[in-house]
Design a protein around this motif. Structure first.
Motif, PDB file in Angstrom:
ATOM      1  N   UNK A 103      30.822  49.357  11.470  1.00 54.30           N
ATOM      2  CA  UNK A 103      30.972  49.870   9.977  1.00 54.30           C
ATOM      3  C   UNK A 103      31.609  48.666   9.304  1.00 54.30           C
ATOM      4  N   UNK A 104      31.434  48.273   8.136  1.00 53.09           N
ATOM      5  CA  UNK A 104      31.884  47.330   7.510  1.00 53.09           C
ATOM      6  C   UNK A 104      31.971  47.527   6.015  1.00 53.09           C
ATOM      7  N   UNK A 105      33.368  47.177   5.404  1.00 49.34           N
ATOM      8  CA  UNK A 105      33.451  47.562   4.219  1.00 49.34           C
ATOM      9  C   UNK A 105      34.429  46.385   3.318  1.00 49.34           C
ATOM     10  N   UNK A 106      33.742  46.372   2.276  1.00 54.07           N
ATOM     11  CA  UNK A 106      34.621  45.027   1.655  1.00 54.07           C
ATOM     12  C   UNK A 106      35.528  45.784   0.525  1.00 54.07           C
ATOM     13  N   UNK A 107      36.540  45.235   0.481  1.00 52.94           N
ATOM     14  CA  UNK A 107      37.789  45.896  -0.296  1.00 52.94           C
ATOM     15  C   UNK A 107      37.572  45.484  -1.881  1.00 52.94           C
ATOM     16  N   UNK A 108      38.119  46.179  -2.686  1.00 54.47           N
ATOM     17  CA  UNK A 108      38.209  45.943  -4.040  1.00 54.47           C
ATOM     18  C   UNK A 108      39.367  44.631  -4.233  1.00 54.47           C
ATOM     19  N   UNK A 109      39.167  43.828  -5.293  1.00 56.63           N
ATOM     20  CA  UNK A 109      39.978  42.548  -5.317  1.00 56.63           C
ATOM     21  C   UNK A 109      41.512  43.038  -4.879  1.00 56.63           C
ATOM     22  N   UNK A 110      42.087  42.405  -4.060  1.00 60.57           N
ATOM     23  CA  UNK A 110      43.640  42.729  -3.764  1.00 60.57           C
ATOM     24  C   UNK A 110      43.742  43.730  -3.026  1.00 60.57           C
ATOM     25  N   UNK A 111      42.941  44.634  -2.544  1.00 60.35           N
ATOM     26  CA  UNK A 111      43.028  45.832  -1.662  1.00 60.35           C
ATOM     27  C   UNK A 111      42.686  45.848  -0.369  1.00 60.35           C
TER      28      UNK A 111
ATOM     29  N   UNK B 156      33.897  58.056   8.193  1.00 60.48           N
ATOM     30  CA  UNK B 156      33.974  58.412   7.030  1.00 60.48           C
ATOM     31  C   UNK B 156      33.879  57.169   5.979  1.00 60.48           C
ATOM     32  N   UNK B 157      33.553  57.572   4.610  1.00 59.57           N
ATOM     33  CA  UNK B 157      33.961  56.370   3.641  1.00 59.57           C
ATOM     34  C   UNK B 157      35.323  56.450   3.318  1.00 59.57           C
ATOM     35  N   UNK B 158      36.009  55.181   3.060  1.00 58.91           N
ATOM     36  CA  UNK B 158      37.246  55.271   2.325  1.00 58.91           C
ATOM     37  C   UNK B 158      37.214  55.705   0.839  1.00 58.91           C
ATOM     38  N   UNK B 159      38.419  55.981   0.323  1.00 58.78           N
ATOM     39  CA  UNK B 159      38.423  56.100  -1.244  1.00 58.78           C
ATOM     40  C   UNK B 159      37.626  55.048  -2.045  1.00 58.78           C
ATOM     41  N   UNK B 160      36.873  55.466  -2.840  1.00 56.43           N
ATOM     42  CA  UNK B 160      35.870  54.715  -3.579  1.00 56.43           C
ATOM     43  C   UNK B 160      36.643  53.602  -4.383  1.00 56.43           C
ATOM     44  N   UNK B 161      38.129  53.782  -4.847  1.00 58.34           N
ATOM     45  CA  UNK B 161      38.864  52.684  -5.397  1.00 58.34           C
ATOM     46  C   UNK B 161      39.036  51.755  -4.557  1.00 58.34           C
ATOM     47  N   UNK B 162      39.150  51.764  -3.120  1.00 58.07           N
ATOM     48  CA  UNK B 162      39.392  50.781  -2.084  1.00 58.07           C
ATOM     49  C   UNK B 162      38.006  49.623  -1.894  1.00 58.07           C
ATOM     50  N   UNK B 163      36.894  50.024  -2.580  1.00 55.92           N
ATOM     51  CA  UNK B 163      35.970  49.337  -2.160  1.00 55.92           C
ATOM     52  C   UNK B 163      35.379  48.505  -3.211  1.00 55.92           C
ATOM     53  N   UNK B 164      34.783  47.488  -2.976  1.00 58.36           N
ATOM     54  CA  UNK B 164      33.985  46.594  -4.024  1.00 58.36           C
ATOM     55  C   UNK B 164      32.622  46.834  -4.026  1.00 58.36           C
ATOM     56  N   UNK B 165      32.096  47.465  -2.853  1.00 56.23           N
ATOM     57  CA  UNK B 165      30.493  47.935  -2.547  1.00 56.23           C
ATOM     58  C   UNK B 165      30.566  48.865  -1.697  1.00 56.23           C
ATOM     59  N   UNK B 166      29.359  49.661  -1.566  1.00 59.90           N
ATOM     60  CA  UNK B 166      29.466  50.634  -0.504  1.00 59.90           C
ATOM     61  C   UNK B 166      29.240  50.195   0.788  1.00 59.90           C
TER      62      UNK B 166
END
Length: 86
Positions: free
Chosen positions: A7-15, A64-74
């Motif tokens: 499972x790999x996620x990219x954080x929104x800038x600074x998050x 699960x998916x994290x809150x959308x505001x933490x993510x830079x992309x799906x």
């Protein structure tokens, strides 16, 4: 049969720190509440990426998916079947 679920996620800038905290505080406890993986490892990479690899005896439980505001992309997900271990 051992299955590795990545499972790999990219954080929104600074998050990135918040995303990693979500994995440790929400995703991992939820997996432990299921049948549980035989092993779990959290890794970080440049660009605010957080990777969770879990190993299962049988079918893995989806993270699960994290809150959308933490993510830079799906979130990206992959499953692999073990072929060889030394």
């Amino acid at each position: 049969m051992t299955v590795a679920a990545m499972w790999e996620a990219r954080a929104a800038d600074g998050r990135a720190a918040e995303l990693a905290a979500w994995v440790h505080g929400t995703a991992l406890p939820a997996l432990r509440g299921s049948a549980g993986p035989v092993r779990a490892e959290v890794l970080a990479a440049p660009g605010g990426r957080v990777l969770l690899i879990t190993w299962w005896e049988g079918a893995p439980v989806a993270v699960a998916d994290p809150p959308a505001d933490l993510l830079a992309r799906p979130v990206h997900r992959w499953e692999f079947t073990s072929q060889h271990v030394e």
